[in-house]
Each structure stands twice: as structure tokens, then as C-alpha cells.
Design an enzyme around this catalytic site. Sequence first.
Site, PDB file in Angstrom:
ATOM      1  N   ARG A  32      -3.098   9.880   3.914  1.00 17.19           N
ATOM      2  CA  ARG A  32      -2.274   9.232   2.986  1.00 17.19           C
ATOM      3  C   ARG A  32      -3.233   8.701   1.826  1.00 17.19           C
ATOM      4  NH1 ARG A  32       0.970   5.360   6.445  1.00 17.19           N
ATOM      5  NH2 ARG A  32      -1.018   5.314   7.726  1.00 17.19           N
ATOM      6  N   MET A  73     -10.709  -2.950  -1.732  1.00 12.13           N
ATOM      7  CA  MET A  73     -11.222  -2.448  -2.849  1.00 12.13           C
ATOM      8  C   MET A  73     -10.507  -2.971  -4.267  1.00 12.13           C
ATOM      9  SD  MET A  73     -13.961  -0.314  -2.721  1.00 12.13           S
ATOM     10  CE  MET A  73     -14.875   0.249  -1.483  1.00 12.13           C
ATOM     11  N   HIS A  99       0.390  -5.506   8.064  1.00 16.90           N
ATOM     12  CA  HIS A  99       0.051  -4.245   7.609  1.00 16.90           C
ATOM     13  C   HIS A  99       1.181  -3.129   8.242  1.00 16.90           C
ATOM     14  CE1 HIS A  99      -3.787  -5.596   6.027  1.00 16.90           C
ATOM     15  NE2 HIS A  99      -3.825  -4.590   5.450  1.00 16.90           N
ATOM     16  N   LYS A 121      -1.627   1.058  11.236  1.00 16.85           N
ATOM     17  CA  LYS A 121      -3.269   0.410  11.087  1.00 16.85           C
ATOM     18  C   LYS A 121      -3.781   0.344  12.366  1.00 16.85           C
ATOM     19  CE  LYS A 121      -5.934  -2.941   8.596  1.00 16.85           C
ATOM     20  NZ  LYS A 121      -6.731  -1.753   8.102  1.00 16.85           N
ATOM     21  N   GLY A 129      -9.763  -5.506   7.426  1.00 14.34           N
ATOM     22  CA  GLY A 129     -10.868  -5.555   6.770  1.00 14.34           C
ATOM     23  C   GLY A 129     -10.500  -6.638   5.550  1.00 14.34           C
TER      24      GLY A 129
END
Length: 269
Positions: free
Chosen positions: A14, A127, A157, A161, A167
Site C-alpha cells: 500500500r 516522514m 494505527h 501494523k 515509530g
Amino acid sequence: MSNMRLAIAGAGGRMGRTLTRIVHETEGCEVAGGTEPKGSGLVGQDMGTLAGIGALDITITENPLELALKIDGIIDFTVPHATVELSEICAQARIVHIIGTTGFTETDEKAIAAAARHARIVKSGNMSLGVNLLAKLVKQVSAALDEDFDIEILEMHHKHKVDAPSGTALLLGQAAAQGRNIDLKDRAVMSREGHTGERKSGDIGFATLRGGSVVGDHDVIFAGPDEQIKLSHHAQSRDIFANGAVKAALWANNQKPGLYNMIDVLGIE
């Protein structure tokens, strides 16, 4: 100036498909390849078709070493053992390695740091621009408040996961610990069950929720006497992670070998 040639590790997943689309749409870079593990049924398939953007005539390979010799960088949101192997390959090829993978052991971290002597590595538990700005705020608030304010980090989540806490939660916990000038490893409380006794002042607690299709929700709670401060981030799409990763790749392409994070990329330290 020619485009930066980027490959996607785990191109069939994904996140990999999202990255393929975002790289294709971003000025200054181009999709140059993708990888999947040996034996995957996705090897040989067209990356553009899988990503839903039309055929790109670029197929997925199971040989990352051969691919690394033809590209400028790899974006990698896979699993720890695969990421460590890729970091060594990127070091050999002297290219950029963007790491969004989480769940590393201390041994994995050392291997990635060693690879950064030759590769340009940007590694982050998250990110996105928003999360990294949040981490900056968490550090500032943590530094401003004393231990009368207890710190708790709550994350949720999707049910697929595999690592916990996330993280991103660890990134936020590290920011809180830095604000108080303590070592997160010494003060983190990852779970509570049974008769735990009173909460120890100065600890940083983590709570993990999993379910449904939640992309990623994070709350950092500073609970003091008679008041609470809550800093939150709610991801609504994987695009935010992909956009951040591509931004990191373009930035790292002009850097010297080393191990960087998104704070370096964004220049907000």
C-alpha cells in the site's frame, strides 16, 4: 538538470504504490524501479499499473543490488531486516537511502549508522511535516514544564501494523525525553497491567491501540495538577508520508554521506 532517479522498496504494498504515484507526480524526480522479496507474485509487474496511474514500462525486480547501480536513491518503508540489507547495498552504490521503516533493534541501528559512512541516509519514525513540527513542540513543552506534569503518549494505527509502539510514538517520546534531558530508555513505560502501584514521577508512558483502517493518530498529553496540555496529530492519508519521503530524497541528493533525520531536511532545529 536531470531528474533524480528513485526506486521504491516494497513497491507492491500500500505504501509502495502510494510512493510510486507521488514520485511520478513530483517535479525533479522520476520512478526508476521497485523491489519486492524473492518469490513475490508481484515481481515483473508494471509499477504504474499497480499504482493506478497507468503503465510506466518499469517493472518490479527481486534484485535490489542490480537496481542500485542504475538509480540515485531508494525510498524504503518495508521491514527491519530488509531495510538493513538495503542500507548496505546503498552504501556500496554510494546512493541515497530514505528510511521510513520502524521497529529496529539496537543491532539494526548500528548497522544503518555504519552504512551511513558511505550512503546518504535519512531515517525517521515519521516522514510527515506535521509530525516533525509536533516533535519540535513536544520537546519545547517538555523543557518548559517540570515533573509535576506527567507525560503520556497515545497512538492508534490500522490493524495490519506489526510493531508497537509506533515509530512515531517513539519519535515523540524521544523528543519529550530530550526536553527534560533524560534517557528515554530509562524512563519509558511501555505497558501497564495488574497492580502497578503509583505512577513514578518523571516516567514517559506509552499506550497503543490497533484497529480498522486508521492511518495514524498520536496524542502527547502533559497531565499536571488541575490541568492538561494535549498536542495531537491525525494523519488522514499516506500521501503525507510519501510527500515527506520524496522531499527528503531530493534534499539528501545534495548532501554528503551521513545519517540524517527529518529535522535536518526541514531545517527546523
